[in-house]
Every structure is written in structure tokens, then in C-alpha cells.
Write an enzyme that holds these catalytic residues in place. Sequence first.
Site, PDB file in Angstrom:
ATOM      1  N   HIS A  69       0.858  -1.200   0.000  1.00 18.18           N
ATOM      2  CA  HIS A  69       0.000   0.000   0.000  1.00 18.18           C
ATOM      3  C   HIS A  69       0.886   1.241   0.000  1.00 18.18           C
ATOM      4  O   HIS A  69       1.338   1.711   1.046  1.00 18.18           O
ATOM      5  CB  HIS A  69      -0.913  -0.012   1.232  1.00 18.18           C
ATOM      6  CG  HIS A  69      -2.014   1.003   1.176  1.00 18.18           C
ATOM      7  ND1 HIS A  69      -3.343   0.656   1.262  1.00 18.18           N
ATOM      8  CD2 HIS A  69      -2.000   2.349   1.041  1.00 18.18           C
ATOM      9  CE1 HIS A  69      -4.091   1.748   1.189  1.00 18.18           C
ATOM     10  NE2 HIS A  69      -3.284   2.796   1.055  1.00 18.18           N
TER      11      HIS A  69
ATOM     12  N   HIS B 244       1.180   5.021  -2.343  1.00 21.54           N
ATOM     13  CA  HIS B 244       0.615   5.869  -3.396  1.00 21.54           C
ATOM     14  C   HIS B 244       1.739   6.563  -4.162  1.00 21.54           C
ATOM     15  O   HIS B 244       2.597   7.214  -3.552  1.00 21.54           O
ATOM     16  CB  HIS B 244      -0.321   6.913  -2.790  1.00 21.54           C
ATOM     17  CG  HIS B 244      -1.594   6.336  -2.244  1.00 21.54           C
ATOM     18  ND1 HIS B 244      -2.755   6.298  -2.989  1.00 21.54           N
ATOM     19  CD2 HIS B 244      -1.884   5.772  -1.045  1.00 21.54           C
ATOM     20  CE1 HIS B 244      -3.721   5.736  -2.257  1.00 21.54           C
ATOM     21  NE2 HIS B 244      -3.210   5.403  -1.082  1.00 21.54           N
TER      22      HIS B 244
ATOM     23  N   GLY C 110      -9.966   7.792  -1.589  1.00 16.13           N
ATOM     24  CA  GLY C 110     -10.601   9.074  -1.332  1.00 16.13           C
ATOM     25  C   GLY C 110     -11.389   9.025  -0.041  1.00 16.13           C
ATOM     26  O   GLY C 110     -11.460   7.989   0.628  1.00 16.13           O
TER      27      GLY C 110
ATOM     28  N   HIS D  24     -10.025   0.809  -0.208  1.00 18.68           N
ATOM     29  CA  HIS D  24      -9.796   1.606   0.989  1.00 18.68           C
ATOM     30  C   HIS D  24     -11.053   1.527   1.856  1.00 18.68           C
ATOM     31  O   HIS D  24     -12.127   1.975   1.443  1.00 18.68           O
ATOM     32  CB  HIS D  24      -9.548   3.069   0.613  1.00 18.68           C
ATOM     33  CG  HIS D  24      -8.140   3.376   0.230  1.00 18.68           C
ATOM     34  ND1 HIS D  24      -7.591   2.960  -0.970  1.00 18.68           N
ATOM     35  CD2 HIS D  24      -7.173   4.078   0.868  1.00 18.68           C
ATOM     36  CE1 HIS D  24      -6.339   3.394  -1.048  1.00 18.68           C
ATOM     37  NE2 HIS D  24      -6.054   4.071   0.051  1.00 18.68           N
TER      38      HIS D  24
ATOM     39  N   GLU E 286     -10.702   3.218   7.336  1.00 14.71           N
ATOM     40  CA  GLU E 286      -9.691   4.207   7.712  1.00 14.71           C
ATOM     41  C   GLU E 286     -10.382   5.447   8.265  1.00 14.71           C
ATOM     42  O   GLU E 286     -10.255   5.768   9.435  1.00 14.71           O
ATOM     43  CB  GLU E 286      -8.831   4.588   6.508  1.00 14.71           C
ATOM     44  CG  GLU E 286      -7.778   5.642   6.827  1.00 14.71           C
ATOM     45  CD  GLU E 286      -7.089   6.193   5.599  1.00 14.71           C
ATOM     46  OE1 GLU E 286      -6.002   6.760   5.741  1.00 14.71           O
ATOM     47  OE2 GLU E 286      -7.640   6.067   4.491  1.00 14.71           O
TER      48      GLU E 286
END
Length: 363
Positions: free
Chosen positions: A19, A21, A176, A203, A206
Site C-alpha cells: 500500500h 501511493h 478518497g 480503501h 480508515e
Amino acid sequence: MNVRPTLEEIRRAPKVLLHDHLDGGVRPGTVADLARESGYPDLPTTDADNLREWFEAAADSGSLERYLETFSHTVGVMQSVEALTRVAYECAEDLANDGIVYAEVRYAPEQHLRDGLSLEQVVEAVLDGFERGGREFGIRVGTLVTAMRHQARSMEIAELAVRYRDAGVVGFDIAGAEAGYPPTRHLDAFEYLQRENAHFTIHAGEGFGLPSIWQAIQWCGADRLGHGVRIIDDIKVDGDRARLGRLADYVRDKRIPLEMCPTSNVQTGAAKSIAEHPIGLLRRLSFRVTVNTDNRLMSGTSLSEEFAKLVEVFGYGWDDLQWFTVNAMKSAFAPFTDRLELINGVIKPGFAQLKWSGTRPLA
């Protein structure tokens, strides 16, 4: 003898990252260079050291929404083929220098179209950078193409993932702000991916709680959970005993991987501190936990540093770090034979050598 690894020793360990970005790990100097070359006017400073400090300070807010705002600048300078290729190439180099042998790096192609690139041009530029970087620095990098959950392009991006899956795109993701944008909004994309036998992560858990995790798994069929921190809300602890709710029990029983990012989770408010991060309990309960960086620039971190923090707080030794690493490799979207080759031929021998070369006992 079991030893407590140092940061420098951890850097030498063969690690796996699931994970990370692409737009969250750009070198500050590269951000400044690309801004100057493209005429991007909005950087708070063009000095690389000051820019690094700005990104880290802006991200350290306790708010996921504020954390995500920092990406306007990195994405803003990644709008050309040359910029995307350079960032991917440098990412491969930086990860290899941190001892990572396999990585999956994600990005949202739809965010790189402002200057006229097509989705295909974006994907091919990133693949080119990783192919060259992987070859030169000896690291295997697969990419995940990400759809933004507040937009309506998830089917397009899912089709892109399938179209390029034999060229280096190993999976799909949505990202997002979670609140108000449940994963079920993109159910058609997930159903398409399942029909195409494609891998995807979501995702979830979180910035939002158990409903996000439940939907990602039971409605959308996620192979992995991006973060998944809030699964802790379904676990009741009484002294040394823990009682798992139905969802937590299912996640553990099904060995659904959790892509946890300790420093980032603290910064976005998903966890209060590293010491209070659910990763400690989840590791004791043998969930399929993996350790990740999320955004190396914003969090001022690396995978080795994430491991070092866990060693310091939880007293982990080499066996624990190998456990996290094998979990990650088992959970990767690479073919089974590749995963087996890296686990048995690289990861286990590498950790064995480090484990038995130390002489400092655990405190």
C-alpha cells in the site's frame, strides 16, 4: 539468539510493500523540478528541504480530508508523460534502496488528465518508469490503478486494469474520503472485475467504521482492505482475553489481508498513536496484517522506518518482521509461483541471515 533489529539492519531485510501511493511518495526535489518545468504556480516553496517540511507538517493534522489536500501539489506536477515516467522510475529506485524486493504502487489515472493525456497514456507512462526502474534497481513493481470514490469513472478504470493486467497492472483500488462515498456506489465495477477474474483492494475502515469494511467485503468482494483499522471496533478486550464480533471473526477466518499504515493512520486520526494502533492487538490475534507506508512524502517515512517504530513500541524481533513480510507476499496480487519464489528464495533466507548475525539480546 533473538535480537531487536536496528533501523539500518531492517533496511537490509528483504521487504514487501502493498500500500503505497505514487503521488504520495514523490521526492521533494522532483516536485520542485517538475513545477518549474511545467509552470505549475502553486507550490508553497520551491526549496526542496523546505518543501519536504511543508508536506510533512500539512499532513500531520489528524484529519484525513486535510491530509488528502496535500496531493493537489504532487498531482499538479504529474501531468505529462515525462513527469509520470520520472516519478515512477525514482519510486522504484527509492523502494529498492529501502530493501524492498516486491512492491505494489497505486495511483489514480483520472487525476493526470488536465493537460490532455489519455488514460492509456498515463498508464503506459507509469508502466514504462517502473519497468526501467525495476530492471535497473532489481525490484519487482506491480501497479494498482485507482478510481476516486467521489467520482463516477470507476468502471472506466476497472476496464483499464483488465486491459493492462498483462503489462504490469496487477489490480484495482478505490480511494478518497470514505464518509458519504460508500464502496457500493461502485458495485458495477467490482462485479465486472470479479467476472474478469481480476484482483482488487478497497480503501475501507480508515476514515469510516465497520459499515465501510462490511460493504467492501460482503457487497463488493474485496480481496484486501486498504487500512482496515476500524475492524478493532468489532473486538472487545477484557484483560488478556479478546472477543471477536461476527465481522472481525469473518475477516480473520477468511485471512483477508489488512494493509495497515501506522504513521499515516495516526496522522489521519484513524489511530491515536503508534502504541495505541490496533496493529499490536491484531498481530497477537493472528489477523493477516501487513505493514505499509501509504504516502512516504507526506508521512516522512519508509517501510524500514515503519518497522523500526513497531520494534520500538511493541518490542518486535526478526520473527515478527518476517511474519509481517510473509503475510504481505502471500497477499500480493502477483502470480502464485512468483510469490512462492520470493518467499522461499529471497525473504526467508534473507531474514534468516539477519536473524542469526545479530548479537544484541532483546531488552
